[in-house]
Design an enzyme around this catalytic site. Structure first.
Site, PDB file in Angstrom:
ATOM      1  N   THR A 250       0.811  -1.227   0.000  1.00  0.00           N
ATOM      2  CA  THR A 250       0.000   0.000   0.000  1.00  0.00           C
ATOM      3  C   THR A 250       0.840   1.271   0.000  1.00  0.00           C
ATOM      4  O   THR A 250       0.282   2.361  -0.036  1.00  0.00           O
ATOM      5  CB  THR A 250      -0.916   0.035   1.237  1.00  0.00           C
ATOM      6  OG1 THR A 250      -0.122  -0.060   2.423  1.00  0.00           O
ATOM      7  CG2 THR A 250      -1.916  -1.110   1.198  1.00  0.00           C
ATOM      8  N   CYS A 251       2.144   1.163   0.048  1.00  0.00           N
ATOM      9  CA  CYS A 251       3.034   2.325   0.118  1.00  0.00           C
ATOM     10  C   CYS A 251       4.178   2.070  -0.854  1.00  0.00           C
ATOM     11  O   CYS A 251       5.238   1.592  -0.459  1.00  0.00           O
ATOM     12  CB  CYS A 251       3.538   2.498   1.559  1.00  0.00           C
ATOM     13  SG  CYS A 251       4.564   3.943   1.853  1.00  0.00           S
TER      14      CYS A 251
END
Length: 339
Positions: A250-251
């Site tokens: 997610t990053c």
């Protein structure tokens, strides 16, 4: 410098004057003066701007504002009232003022619709929201905007091509009682503001908001709410520890890349030359914007510091003072724009 642009500058509705004065008594040495200055738009404020070389100000509704109202209907009605109130004030002085939209953040689609209305109908320069939205039957819930349910809102922000200013608010409810009630002097600028906004912004980073919306531009004040000072440590733990454990899903970029591509910081309420120089070294002059934080801070403190106490090269000085803001907020002709 003439023609500075300031963009964390608050106003309040005149009908809340008594409430504003009471609220100011909790933090202002002179509550009456604060209540007058925050409700005035075109008299004393413009005098201060002229005296201190501020050509253009983007106005925003004062904290905690609509984010302190947990009833969705009431919050949305107040947001609409605020936007409809400030729009004609700005229209009277288009070469001196712009405005940020005030939004109820209970419902992503409703917030998106109100932002679109104010940008397309009134020419507002974006939105300023006071951190998490209070919610729930007793106001003890907090709505963050870092989940996928908010993608409809962030898509609207990027489609409209306007920035979003994430501003602090005071801690409330159970959080206040458990963490801050016995440490009340730390509420606000000493600690709680930075803690709230830094948590929210890093939540947006780690929950993939900027990966799903790579053109999104977020502004935070007070020289970055402590985050620039922790960039090395955040980056070290994200890249070397958290991503191998699953954060990479997610990053996808580094924290420094998000600061370089999606995040801006302002000088609002933080008039320290060594601190500004540190932030220039960490995030770069291209991502820093001048601001005052009036009337919580004074024009004199912010402008005299910026005009007389900095040792910056002329290019960086102009970038921070006005050129970055001109580009980010698409500010055209205004007083002393080319001075």
């Amino acid at each position: 410098m003439l023609g500075k642009i300031a963009l964390e500058e608050a106003f309040a509705l005149p009908r809340f004057h008594e409430r504003t004065r009471w609220w100011a008594s909790l933090f202002a040495v002179d509550p009456e003066k604060h209540a007058f200055e925050i409700t005035d738009i075109t008299t004393q404020r413009i005098k201060y701007m002229d005296e201190h070389g501020v050509g253009y100000t983007i106005l925003s509704y004062t904290a905690p504002g609509v984010q302190d109202i947990w009833d969705p209907t009431e919050a949305n009605a107040l947001a609409t009232e605020i936007n409809d109130y400030i729009a004609p004030m700005v229209k009277q002085h288009p070469d001196r003022f712009g405005a940020f939209a005030t939004l109820s953040m209970h419902n992503p689609q409703q917030a998106a619709d109100e932002l679109r209305r104010t940008v397309t109908q009134y020419g507002f320069k974006g939105a300023l929201v006071n951190d998490t939205q209070r919610a729930g039957p007793d106001g003890d819930d907090m709505i963050f905007y870092d989940g996928p349910e908010w993608d409809v809102f962030w898509s609207t922000v990027t489609e409209l091509d306007v920035p979003f200013y994430l501003h602090p608010r005071n801690p409330t409810g159970t959080i206040h009682e458990k963490l801050w009630a016995k440490r009340k002097w730390l509420i606000g600028p000493p600690l709680s503001f930075a803690q709230g906004v830094s948590l929210h912004l890093l939540g947006m980073v780690t929950n993939g908001v900027f990966d799903r919306h790579p053109k999104l531009q977020i502004v935070i004040g007070h020289l970055g709410e402590h985050l620039p000072f922790d960039l090395w440590r955040i980056n070290h733990w994200f890249e070397n520890v958290k991503k191998p454990l699953g954060l990479r899903e997610t990053c996808k970029k580094t924290i420094r890349e998000y600061f370089a591509q999606n995040i801006w910081i302002t000088t609002s309420g933080h008039f320290s030359t060594p601190t500004l120089q540190f932030c220039i070294n960490e995030v770069g002059a291209d991502r820093i914007l001048f601001s005052i934080d009036y009337p919580f801070e004074s024009f004199a403190d912010g402008c005299v510091w910026f005009d007389k106490n900095l040792e910056l090269n002329e290019i960086d000085y102009r970038k921070i003072g006005k050129d970055n803001a001109k580009k980010l907020f698409k500010v055209g002709g205004y007083k002393d724009a080319d001075a």
